[in-house]
Design a protein around this motif. Structure first.
Motif, PDB file in Angstrom:
ATOM      1  N   PRO A 116      -0.645   5.318 -11.547  1.00  0.00           N
ATOM      2  CA  PRO A 116      -1.734   6.285 -11.776  1.00  0.00           C
ATOM      3  C   PRO A 116      -2.106   6.415 -13.246  1.00  0.00           C
ATOM      4  CG  PRO A 116       0.300   7.427 -11.219  1.00  0.00           C
ATOM      5  CD  PRO A 116       0.546   5.974 -10.979  1.00  0.00           C
TER       6      PRO A 116
ATOM      7  N   ILE B 115      -1.509   0.975  -7.529  1.00  0.00           N
ATOM      8  CA  ILE B 115      -2.377   0.068  -8.285  1.00  0.00           C
ATOM      9  C   ILE B 115      -2.323  -1.342  -7.712  1.00  0.00           C
ATOM     10  CG2 ILE B 115      -0.678  -0.678 -10.009  1.00  0.00           C
ATOM     11  CD1 ILE B 115      -2.918  -0.359 -12.119  1.00  0.00           C
TER      12      ILE B 115
ATOM     13  N   ARG C 299       4.395   3.495  -3.094  1.00  0.00           N
ATOM     14  CA  ARG C 299       4.048   4.488  -4.112  1.00  0.00           C
ATOM     15  C   ARG C 299       3.254   3.901  -5.285  1.00  0.00           C
ATOM     16  NH1 ARG C 299       8.779   2.456  -4.175  1.00  0.00           N
ATOM     17  NH2 ARG C 299       9.805   1.766  -6.073  1.00  0.00           N
ATOM     18  N   GLN C 300       3.326   2.605  -5.523  1.00  0.00           N
ATOM     19  CA  GLN C 300       2.674   1.996  -6.684  1.00  0.00           C
ATOM     20  C   GLN C 300       1.274   1.544  -6.272  1.00  0.00           C
ATOM     21  OE1 GLN C 300       5.368  -0.840  -8.534  1.00  0.00           O
ATOM     22  NE2 GLN C 300       7.107   0.557  -8.263  1.00  0.00           N
TER      23      GLN C 300
ATOM     24  N   SER D 287      -0.259  11.262 -12.769  1.00  0.00           N
ATOM     25  CA  SER D 287      -1.568  11.858 -13.067  1.00  0.00           C
ATOM     26  C   SER D 287      -1.443  12.918 -14.153  1.00  0.00           C
ATOM     27  CB  SER D 287      -2.165  12.462 -11.797  1.00  0.00           C
ATOM     28  OG  SER D 287      -2.421  11.462 -10.836  1.00  0.00           O
TER      29      SER D 287
ATOM     30  N   LEU E 136      -4.520   3.517 -13.951  1.00  0.00           N
ATOM     31  CA  LEU E 136      -5.806   3.689 -13.278  1.00  0.00           C
ATOM     32  C   LEU E 136      -6.635   4.794 -13.918  1.00  0.00           C
ATOM     33  CD1 LEU E 136      -4.738   3.284  -9.538  1.00  0.00           C
ATOM     34  CD2 LEU E 136      -6.094   1.683 -10.905  1.00  0.00           C
ATOM     35  N   TYR E 137      -6.005   5.933 -14.201  1.00  0.00           N
ATOM     36  CA  TYR E 137      -6.773   7.055 -14.735  1.00  0.00           C
ATOM     37  C   TYR E 137      -7.174   6.833 -16.191  1.00  0.00           C
ATOM     38  CZ  TYR E 137      -6.640  10.150 -10.727  1.00  0.00           C
ATOM     39  OH  TYR E 137      -6.861  10.704  -9.500  1.00  0.00           O
TER      40      TYR E 137
ATOM     41  N   GLY F 193       2.476   9.769  -8.016  1.00  0.00           N
ATOM     42  CA  GLY F 193       1.051  10.012  -8.238  1.00  0.00           C
ATOM     43  C   GLY F 193       0.806  11.337  -8.920  1.00  0.00           C
TER      44      GLY F 193
END
Length: 348
Positions: free
Chosen positions: A134, A165, A162-163, A292, A137-138, A288
């Motif tokens: 996350p 991406i 859980r990963q 985040s 990605l973010y 996540g």
């Protein structure tokens, strides 16, 4: 009233022949003055023109008031007229970027200047696993200009719980390369460098090329090495950690008064007290949430928005839906960042 008809005739002639308004008013004023003067000096002529000196003076005063009112009204209207808006300062962003980051640009705490700071930022993400997914990605979605992703592992089937991406067809690929490709696909306006290796304490020069480091690794030894490199390079480090249902996020920044990792955790945990996720397990969405939060803190730090986590640690309990904040402090006797130096960590 010969004088009145004379004035009316001149006014009509000025309108018919398109004379300038100022010329017409000047002629009318002269004739009015002549009529008043005739009443005062030659009453016989004044009687022919009609009225009296007093009447003409009152009429002239009223006319002057009307003209003054109209002039004042015209000035007010001129001030109220819409003017062309000044040109906005050039942001250096393309139309596509302005559209992509529109929700940031309208945020008071970020706006155009903050988005430009994100675009100019250089960030090192250590670990492209559960927390790094996350984060990467973010940060890419937010428009962080240059992102380096360091990870020496490869994508496995057990990572996909859980990963987020990665995709199933990434199995066997280097995580750094696969994460980099996903980030470029998400936002072509960012520059991503994949570094398929671990970060060690000897990488202070590499760390110094970045404005911020985010550590999402799950090995205490690797965290210690990243902390040493960041302390030497005087670069802030946002660190996250997760286990089972709980996670934590903080910022290590001794160069600016905060603690480093060794201030809070001077020694490695005893065997079995902090097992990795592969042994202890971890609920899928937890990385996540914590990752985040790490990305959020990174964006806040890079743009100067809000209050960061320097000197504070956020602890999240996913099993009971609770979070709490605890204070952290730098130790003057810390073997990593203390050294008896004023003002923080030693220079690289």
């Amino acid at each position: 009233m010969t004088g009145l008809w004379l004035l009316i005739g001149i006014a009509v002639a000025g309108w018919v022949f398109g004379l300038p308004r100022r010329v017409t008013l000047a002629v009318l004023a002269l004739i009015w003055a002549a009529i008043v003067l005739a009443h005062l000096v030659a009453p016989g002529i004044g009687a022919t023109l009609g009225g009296s000196a007093r009447g003409w003076l009152v009429a002239g005063g009223l006319a002057a008031l009307v003209l003054a009112y109209r002039a004042a009204l015209g000035r007010l209207r001129a001030r109220a007229m819409p003017v062309e808006a000044p040109a906005l300062p050039q942001t250096g962003m393309s139309d596509a970027e302005l559209d992509r980051y529109a929700r940031h640009l309208v945020l008071r705490e970020i706006g155009g200047p903050g988005q430009m700071r994100l675009r100019d930022a250089r960030v090192l993400v250590v670990g492209a696993g559960g927390l790094g997914a996350p984060v990467c990605l973010y940060l890419a979605a937010a428009g962080v200009g240059r992102i380096t992703v360091a990870d020496d592992d490869r994508v496995s089937l057990s990572n996909l719980q859980r990963q987020v991406i990665f995709r199933g067809d990434n199995r066997g690929e280097l995580k750094a390369e696969a994460a980099g490709n996903a980030m470029r696909a998400l936002n072509p306006h960012v520059t991503v460098t994949a570094l398929p290796r671990r970060i060690t304490e000897a990488d202070a020069d590499l760390v110094a090329q970045h404005d911020l480091v985010l550590d999402g690794t799950d090995s205490f030894a690797v965290r210690q090495a990243v902390n040493l490199a960041c302390v030497a390079a005087r670069v802030p480090l946002i660190a996250g950690a997760i286990a089972q249902w709980e996670g934590q996020v903080t910022m290590y920044d001794p160069a600016r008064g905060g603690p480093c990792l060794a201030c809070l955790f001077p020694t490695a945990p005893a065997p079995g007290l902090a097992p990795p996720c592969a042994e202890a397990g971890v609920i899928g969405p937890l990385p996540g949430v914590v990752g985040s939060l790490m990305a959020l803190e990174a964006i806040k730090h890079l743009t100067g928005a809000g209050q960061g986590l320097r000197g504070r640690m956020l602890i999240f309990d996913g099993l009971y839906g609770e979070s709490r904040m605890i204070g952290t402090a730098r130790r003057p006797d810390c073997p990593v960042c203390g050294s008896g130096l004023e003002g923080g960590a030693p220079a690289p």
